[in-house]
Design an enzyme around this catalytic site. Structure first.
Site, PDB file in Angstrom:
ATOM      1  N   LYS A  64       0.858  -1.189   0.000  1.00  0.00           N
ATOM      2  CA  LYS A  64       0.000   0.000   0.000  1.00  0.00           C
ATOM      3  C   LYS A  64       0.896   1.241   0.000  1.00  0.00           C
ATOM      4  O   LYS A  64       1.015   1.945   1.006  1.00  0.00           O
ATOM      5  CB  LYS A  64      -0.957  -0.018   1.193  1.00  0.00           C
ATOM      6  CG  LYS A  64      -2.111  -1.003   0.975  1.00  0.00           C
ATOM      7  CD  LYS A  64      -3.101  -0.987   2.101  1.00  0.00           C
ATOM      8  CE  LYS A  64      -4.104   0.125   1.987  1.00  0.00           C
ATOM      9  NZ  LYS A  64      -5.151  -0.096   0.999  1.00  0.00           N
TER      10      LYS A  64
HETATM   11  C1  LIG Z   1      -5.937  -1.795  -4.370  1.00  0.00           C
HETATM   12  C2  LIG Z   1      -6.493  -2.563  -3.235  1.00  0.00           C
HETATM   13  N1  LIG Z   1      -6.760  -3.877  -3.412  1.00  0.00           N
HETATM   14  C3  LIG Z   1      -7.279  -4.620  -2.419  1.00  0.00           C
HETATM   15  C4  LIG Z   1      -7.585  -4.057  -1.191  1.00  0.00           C
HETATM   16  C5  LIG Z   1      -8.163  -4.915  -0.116  1.00  0.00           C
HETATM   17  O1  LIG Z   1      -7.246  -5.124   0.923  1.00  0.00           O
HETATM   18  P1  LIG Z   1      -7.755  -5.352   2.422  1.00  0.00           P
HETATM   19  O2  LIG Z   1      -8.760  -6.434   2.367  1.00  0.00           O
HETATM   20  O3  LIG Z   1      -6.537  -5.744   3.163  1.00  0.00           O
HETATM   21  O4  LIG Z   1      -8.308  -4.060   2.872  1.00  0.00           O
HETATM   22  C6  LIG Z   1      -7.343  -2.702  -0.977  1.00  0.00           C
HETATM   23  C7  LIG Z   1      -7.673  -2.075   0.301  1.00  0.00           C
HETATM   24  O5  LIG Z   1      -6.896  -1.995   1.201  1.00  0.00           O
HETATM   25  C8  LIG Z   1      -6.767  -1.942  -2.009  1.00  0.00           C
HETATM   26  O6  LIG Z   1      -6.503  -0.645  -1.837  1.00  0.00           O
END
Ligand SMILES: Cc1ncc(COP(=O)(O)O)c(C=O)c1O
Length: 302
Positions: free
Chosen positions: A151
């Site tokens: 992230k």
């Molecule tokens: C691009 C992206 N994909 C997938 C997710 C899903 O991740 P998580 O389930 O850990 O929030 C997120 C959100 O955090 C995201 O920003």
């Protein structure tokens, strides 16, 4: 109680949590963030942080990519987060935003020779996609898969372009493809299809973010419903034939997809597998299922 933030190694009211315009990460995307949900259980009068430790493990992975040497242990990050949220006295669903970043007040494109810091704040946040029948489109924006998928703040530019393109064209969310044209993920969610009664989702090797909700869904499907998840390439055309489709994310929870590129997914209603997973998930995040209570951290001392 005003909302609080943790910044520069102290707790401060959120509206006083300011950083300099010279801060390196603001200019070059040299930050790593997380999103953690706090879910308010009104019967228990308790706020539960969901899978906080796993979020901080992913933050550490992102820090490794950006050469950010976090001056905190995992236990300290968790303790600071709980204390910050508790100070805010929230009695509703919230979203916690930790950020590790290049904090030097020094411009110049680089990762080396810069100081690093960590901040965290929280705010009330209800449903993210605000629909239980999302209408999605395949985006014209493809995400770069050369960069490790953590992230990283700088990476979210493509996601923002994709999301706004989708909204401006009348959809709720974008589905991004990889440079090779395979299905990747939403702008802030992972994607699952139900095909022949099994779950199908893109593999990590596709460059997607490995979501913690994605992991939760894979475990619940297997343990509670006896459904296996196949991680494989998904061609765009498979989106149109799927029995069910849903998005997963900390902010979006499990959001059913009713329509993709103006074609209904099956009959456009919430599918059976999606509904069962939603029911399991919504009980678990409120700590209403003792089997999974290790995933829930209570905020308030009683
Ligand atoms: C691009 C992206 N994909 C997938 C997710 C899903 O991740 P998580 O389930 O850990 O929030 C997120 C959100 O955090 C995201 O920003």
């Amino acid at each position: 109680m005003p909302p609080y933030a943790y910044l520069h190694k102290q707790f401060v009211p959120l509206d006083e949590a300011k950083i300099s315009v010279m801060t390196n990460f603001m200019h070059y995307g040299t930050g790593v963030f997380e999103g953690i949900r706090g879910n308010w259980n009104s019967a228990q009068k308790q706020l539960f942080l969901f899978r906080m430790k796993e979020h901080y493990e992913r933050l550490y992975n992102g820090c490794h990519v950006l050469n950010i040497d976090l001056p905190y242990t995992m236990d300290e990050l968790c303790r600071i987060t709980i204390e910050m949220v508790a100070k805010c006295s929230f009695k509703e669903d919230i979203y916690v935003r930790p950020l590790a970043y290049k904090s030097s007040e020094s411009l110049g494109v680089r990762l080396h020779g810069l100081e690093c810091d960590f901040l965290v704040f929280a705010f009330p946040w209800g449903p993210y996609l605000d629909t239980d029948r999302a209408r999605c489109c395949v985006s014209s924006w493809r995400f770069p898969n050369e960069v490790p998928r953590a992230k990283l703040t700088g990476l979210y530019l493509t996601n923002a372009l994709a999301k706004t393109e989708a909204i401006e064209n009348g959809f709720d969310e974008a589905i991004m493809l990889t440079p090779n044209g395979y299905v990747a993920e939403g702008s802030g969610e992972n994607l699952f299809l139900v095909i022949d009664g099994q779950l199908v989702t893109p593999p990590g090797s596709e460059g997607i973010l490995i979501g913690i909700t994605r992991d939760t869904v894979i475990k619940l499907a297997k343990n509670e419903l006896g459904i296996e998840t196949i991680e494989r390439h998904i061609a765009r055309v498979e989106l149109y034939d799927a029995e069910e489709c849903f998005l997963t994310g900390t902010a979006a929870h499990i959001t059913p997809v009713a329509e993709i590129d103006r074609r209904k997914v099956a009959d456009g209603e919430i599918g059976e597998v999606t509904r069962k997973l939603q029911q399991l998930y919504s009980a678990i995040i409120l700590n209403n299922n003792p089997k999974y209570s290790d995933w829930c951290t209570p905020v308030y001392n009683k």
